[in-house]
Scaffold this active site. Structure first.
Site, PDB file in Angstrom:
ATOM      1  N   ASP A  41       0.839  -1.205   0.000  1.00  0.00           N
ATOM      2  CA  ASP A  41       0.000   0.000   0.000  1.00  0.00           C
ATOM      3  C   ASP A  41       0.874   1.255   0.000  1.00  0.00           C
ATOM      4  OD1 ASP A  41       0.898   0.012   2.586  1.00  0.00           O
ATOM      5  OD2 ASP A  41      -1.074  -0.095   3.530  1.00  0.00           O
ATOM      6  N   GLU A 171       9.230  -3.899  10.611  1.00  0.00           N
ATOM      7  CA  GLU A 171       9.583  -2.575  10.093  1.00  0.00           C
ATOM      8  C   GLU A 171      10.096  -1.656  11.193  1.00  0.00           C
ATOM      9  OE1 GLU A 171       6.876  -0.840   7.310  1.00  0.00           O
ATOM     10  OE2 GLU A 171       7.871   1.111   7.352  1.00  0.00           O
TER      11      GLU A 171
HETATM   12  O1  KIV Z   1       3.451  -1.084   1.604  1.00  0.00           O
HETATM   13  C1  KIV Z   1       4.613  -1.491   1.559  1.00  0.00           C
HETATM   14  O2  KIV Z   1       5.350  -1.287   0.585  1.00  0.00           O
HETATM   15  C2  KIV Z   1       5.104  -2.231   2.710  1.00  0.00           C
HETATM   16  C3  KIV Z   1       6.565  -2.517   2.769  1.00  0.00           C
HETATM   17  C4  KIV Z   1       7.281  -1.297   3.126  1.00  0.00           C
HETATM   18  C5  KIV Z   1       6.883  -3.644   3.661  1.00  0.00           C
HETATM   19  O3  KIV Z   1       4.356  -2.572   3.571  1.00  0.00           O
END
Ligand code: KIV
Length: 254
Positions: A41, A171
């Site tokens: 997202d 994260e």
């Molecule tokens: O939305 C995204 O790209 C993510 C990654 C940063 C893990 O959740």
């Protein structure tokens, strides 16, 4: 084609490489190089121009998942369930099925071990995501820095693992916590700003290519400056059109 089993069996043996993609050409370029492609997202910010990820819809992720799936012969494809798409079991199942029908092999869920367990029980493969979880967090800082927060994150990782995740994105946590969580759970961890000890790494492709220039988190390494090269190409094209140099004979029909 990489399978869920392939990814799980890479734990502690071979680092898992994951990047994001949101369209056909980008996915085609990285397929065969990376193990997992995430339709994240993050597209809300790096592609759609929103301030955060919360306005991304299930249709946005589904459309992008279809484009990525049509490009891939090798990578495992994971579609992010966006904000508001898994507030309850019914929505989670309905929306996960939309992503799988669009071409994803698995879905990603931020936090919520109970939803993860429900989806896994329905036969859906789930990647967890804990630590700095952009859909719900307001404090965009390193997570799990004090003892209590670190303990809570470790507990959450264990719960997601027990709920049946095939991997968990960690994260923005200190390297030592990334290591502790990685060593304490059975599924692979995929770090983003979580240090070297995770079983794999993920970054947002637009960040590593220099295509998104609004800000750059500390954990992002720029591997190219494609944005600058694109601007040079736009300028050269505009100049040649304005100067009447393009299209020259070579690019004209006679
Ligand atoms: O939305 C995204 O790209 C993510 C990654 C940063 C893990 O959740």
């Amino acid at each position: 084609m990489k399978t869920i089993h392939d990814i799980k069996s890479m734990k502690s043996k071979r680092k898992i490489v994951m990047l994001t993609a949101y369209d056909f050409p980008m996915a085609k370029l990285m397929d065969g190089i990376v193990d997992v492609i995430l339709i994240g997202d993050s597209m809300g910010m790096v592609v759609l121009g929103y301030e955060n990820t919360t306005k991304v819809t299930i249709q946005d992720i589904a459309r992008a998942s279809g484009s990525v799936a049509r490009a891939c012969k090798n990578a495992l494809i994971v579609g992010d369930l966006p904000f508001g798409a898994y507030d309850n079991e019914e929505d989670a199942l309905k929306n996960a099925k939309i992503l799988l029908e669009a071409g994803a092999h698995a879905v990603k869920v931020e936090n919520k071990p109970e939803i993860i367990r429900f989806l896994v029980d329905k036969g859906i493969e789930v990647m967890g995501h804990i630590g700095l979880t952009p859909q719900t967090i307001t404090n965009f800082k390193v997570q799990g820095k004090n003892e209590e927060d670190a303990k809570n994150l470790l507990e959450l990782a264990k719960e997601c693992d027990k709920a049946g995740c095939f991997s968990i994105v960690l994260e923005c946590v200190p390297e030592s916590l990334g290591k502790k969580i990685t060593e304490s759970i059975s599924c692979p961890t995929i770090g983003i700003g979580a240090g070297i000890h995770c079983d794999g790494q993920v970054l947002v492709t637009h960040d590593i290519l220099g295509l998104f220039e609004m800000f750059k988190p500390k954990f992002v390494k720029r591997y190219a400056e494609i944005g600058k090269d694109m601007k040079k190409a736009f300028e050269a094209y505009a100049r040649e059109v304005r100067e009447g140099k393009f299209p020259s004979d070579e690019f004209s029909f006679h």
